[in-house]
Design an enzyme around this catalytic site. Structure first.
Site, PDB file in Angstrom:
ATOM      1  N   LYS A 121      12.397   9.713  10.516  1.00  0.00           N
ATOM      2  CA  LYS A 121      11.723   8.414  10.381  1.00  0.00           C
ATOM      3  C   LYS A 121      12.683   7.258  10.679  1.00  0.00           C
ATOM      4  CE  LYS A 121       8.495   8.484   7.002  1.00  0.00           C
ATOM      5  NZ  LYS A 121       7.893   8.542   5.659  1.00  0.00           N
ATOM      6  N   ARG A 144       0.866  -1.189   0.000  1.00  0.00           N
ATOM      7  CA  ARG A 144       0.000   0.000   0.000  1.00  0.00           C
ATOM      8  C   ARG A 144       0.894   1.227   0.000  1.00  0.00           C
ATOM      9  NH1 ARG A 144      -2.529   0.250   5.086  1.00  0.00           N
ATOM     10  NH2 ARG A 144      -1.142   1.986   5.524  1.00  0.00           N
ATOM     11  N   ASN A 158       4.139   0.526   2.187  1.00  0.00           N
ATOM     12  CA  ASN A 158       4.082  -0.585   3.137  1.00  0.00           C
ATOM     13  C   ASN A 158       4.115  -1.891   2.366  1.00  0.00           C
ATOM     14  OD1 ASN A 158       3.163   0.992   5.740  1.00  0.00           O
ATOM     15  ND2 ASN A 158       1.866   1.715   4.066  1.00  0.00           N
ATOM     16  N   SER A 161      -2.792  -2.979   6.039  1.00  0.00           N
ATOM     17  CA  SER A 161      -4.110  -3.341   6.576  1.00  0.00           C
ATOM     18  C   SER A 161      -5.231  -2.417   6.089  1.00  0.00           C
ATOM     19  CB  SER A 161      -4.064  -3.346   8.106  1.00  0.00           C
ATOM     20  OG  SER A 161      -3.671  -2.082   8.577  1.00  0.00           O
ATOM     21  N   ARG A 204      -7.584   7.617   5.127  1.00  0.00           N
ATOM     22  CA  ARG A 204      -7.586   7.737   6.589  1.00  0.00           C
ATOM     23  C   ARG A 204      -7.447   9.205   6.958  1.00  0.00           C
ATOM     24  NH1 ARG A 204      -2.581   4.108   7.715  1.00  0.00           N
ATOM     25  NH2 ARG A 204      -2.031   5.200   5.808  1.00  0.00           N
ATOM     26  N   LYS A 213      12.602   2.340   5.304  1.00  0.00           N
ATOM     27  CA  LYS A 213      12.725   3.788   5.069  1.00  0.00           C
ATOM     28  C   LYS A 213      14.057   4.122   4.385  1.00  0.00           C
ATOM     29  CE  LYS A 213       8.843   4.532   7.256  1.00  0.00           C
ATOM     30  NZ  LYS A 213       8.453   3.142   7.502  1.00  0.00           N
ATOM     31  N   GLU A 259       5.092   6.886   2.395  1.00  0.00           N
ATOM     32  CA  GLU A 259       5.850   5.625   2.479  1.00  0.00           C
ATOM     33  C   GLU A 259       5.139   4.578   1.650  1.00  0.00           C
ATOM     34  OE1 GLU A 259       5.773   4.320   6.547  1.00  0.00           O
ATOM     35  OE2 GLU A 259       3.589   4.201   6.624  1.00  0.00           O
ATOM     36  N   GLU A 315       7.588   0.002  10.826  1.00  0.00           N
ATOM     37  CA  GLU A 315       6.234   0.073  10.279  1.00  0.00           C
ATOM     38  C   GLU A 315       5.241   0.117  11.443  1.00  0.00           C
ATOM     39  OE1 GLU A 315       5.941   0.550   7.128  1.00  0.00           O
ATOM     40  OE2 GLU A 315       8.084   0.199   6.849  1.00  0.00           O
ATOM     41  N   GLY A 316       3.978   0.371  11.093  1.00  0.00           N
ATOM     42  CA  GLY A 316       2.919   0.219  12.096  1.00  0.00           C
ATOM     43  C   GLY A 316       2.416   1.519  12.681  1.00  0.00           C
TER      44      GLY A 316
END
Length: 474
Positions: free
Chosen positions: A364, A125, A146, A151, A450, A305, A144, A368-369
């Site tokens: 950064k 994504r 992923n 998700s 989002r 990253k 970024e 992730e997450g």
């Protein structure tokens, strides 16, 4: 860039009623999460947080994000096959970042033994914000990409229907009809199903590798049910199950509880806390197997990253995608400024620049997450502490993207209804399948919007900061 419901935001009785309708619609549509109190049981569930109203997204930037996704799929796949590029790019990082180093060690070991896997499945994504430059014209800038456990493809497949219902109730039927259909869960499942088919064993299963705490199970079930609908058997296992019951036969076929596994779909394994010694051993077992891993460990490394920063250097994209000048142009147009903090004169200058003006940048780490990035005063303090240490090479620096805020209501269980100044992040899901050297599937599989209040610098839906949204193209 305003959506056509500014009038509604000031009508408090209408907002109260719409919020009540929205929550019931979300429950009816299955926009659900388990509760913090009972994260591993579905006896009590609640709606996943979402916006009351869809958010305006410039149609030209939305189309640009879709148009470049197949290019990003090709790029991630190319990086994953380029051992030298990963080795050179991550050389400084793996000296100071144990997690990336451990992933890299497994990557090298599997290559030395010889890859058993011949079918490769990528689900990623690519996330963007709309940067309002000096002249106020919004531009698409990548945050970024992923490459593991991306998700909310499931829940976002059900969110547009909720927003459509809310708009109709507010007398905006025409606008409701303009909300785009969106079903990433189907697109992701098509990729998994194709990989399963190419693996070539009708009796083999797809294994979802899942977390110990499974609040977001319904998002995963959306994809899972698409596979069951194609008569593909799905099992859900954790790393500890693999450690205790996983095995390889002489042909490196993977077995769990006596069942052959064709595809391992990771929804876990992207942060250091996911691993203890047993879990690392389980990960190595999976990587050594013939099963199709989504992602294999090289593809996970492609999403770091440090790789993102290296891709912004002149000439890097051309080396990775030779003969694809148009794809390179499309990809490069989405890059924000990215800077290396490697030890040396260049890194020293970059660190000093960020310390002097921390509000212009994001620091950064290789994680992730959500919820890991550093901003403003916190960025300055951390950089001052590590500016003369090799530890700084475990971070990259990026220009801070400055989107135009809009007003919306963020609906969360047990939270008061109040208007917030918000910014949004658009993600495009990509799916590709490669067999040997042949790309047999390469597509954009849907989108995720989002939205979060502007006071929250970092973090996604699972991190409890952002909420699900639906784009309204303007």
């Amino acid at each position: 860039m305003a959506a056509p419901w500014e009038d509604v935001l000031r009508d408090e009785p209408a907002i109260q009623e719409a919020a009540s309708v929205a929550v019931d619609a979300a429950l009816l549509e299955g926009v659900l999460m388990r509760t913090e109190g009972e994260p591993n049981a579905s006896d009590v569930v609640n709606y996943a947080p979402f916006t009351l109203l869809p958010s305006a997204v410039p149609s030209v930037l939305f189309e640009q994000a879709y148009a470049v996704q197949q290019d990003f799929n090709l790029l991630v796949d190319a990086i994953s096959q380029n051992k030298e590029f990963l080795e050179d790019t991550l050389a400084s990082t793996i000296k100071v970042d144990d997690f990336t180093a451990q992933l890299f060690r497994i990557h090298v070991q599997v290559l030395e033994e010889g890859l058993a896997q011949s079918v490769f499945l990528g689900i990623n994504r690519s996330d963007y914000m709309f940067d309002c430059g000096v002249d106020g014209t919004p531009a698409l800038k990548q945050i970024e990409i992923n490459t593991i456990a991306a998700s909310f493809g499931g829940l976002t497949s059900r969110t547009a229907a909720v927003h459509g219902q809310v708009l109709k109730m507010l007398g905006k039927s025409k606008e409701a009809s303009r909300l785009l259909p969106n079903n990433p869960s189907k697109g992701l499942a098509l990729g998994i199903a194709k990989a399963w088919e190419l693996y070539g064993s009708q009796s083999a299963v797809v294994m979802f590798l899942v977390e110990e705490v499974q609040r977001n199970i319904f998002d995963q079930r959306c994809v899972e049910n698409e596979l069951w609908n194609r008569n593909i058997r799905v099992i859900r296992k954790r790393f500890r199950d693999v450690f205790e019951k996983g095995s390889l036969d002489d042909a490196k076929r993977l077995y769990m509880d006596g069942q052959e596994v064709a595809v391992v779909y990771y929804r876990e394994g992207y942060v250091p806390k996911n691993y203890d010694q047993q879990n690392w051993e389980a990960r190595l077992l999976l990587e050594r197997s013939r099963a199709v891993k989504c992602p294999d460990i090289a593809t996970q490394l492609a999403g770091t990253k440090k790789v993102q920063q290296e891709l912004s250097r002149p000439g890097t994209l051309e080396r990775l995608l030779p003969g694809r000048a148009e794809a390179v142009t499309r990809i490069r147009a989405t890059f924000a400024g990215l800077y290396s903090l490697d030890v040396g004169e260049e890194g020293d200058k970059i660190a000093a620049m960020a310390i002097a003006d921390p509000d212009q940048f994001v620091l950064k780490p290789q994680r992730e997450g959500g919820g890991n990035n550093l901003y403003g005063e916190e960025l300055r303090q951390v950089l001052e502490k590590i500016r003369d240490s090799p530890e700084r090479t475990s971070y990259i620096l990026m220009d801070k993207i400055k989107p135009q805020p809009t007003m919306n209501y963020l609906l969360r269980a047990h939270s008061p209804l109040q208007v917030s100044e918000c910014i949004s992040e658009l993600g495009i899901f990509g799916v590709y399948v490669r067999q040997g050297k042949e790309m047999v599937m390469n597509k954009a599989a849907g989108h995720l919007l989002r939205t979060k209040a502007i006071e929250h610098a970092d973090g996604g839906v699972a991190a409890g900061v952002a909420v699900l949204d639906t784009p309204y193209l303007v």
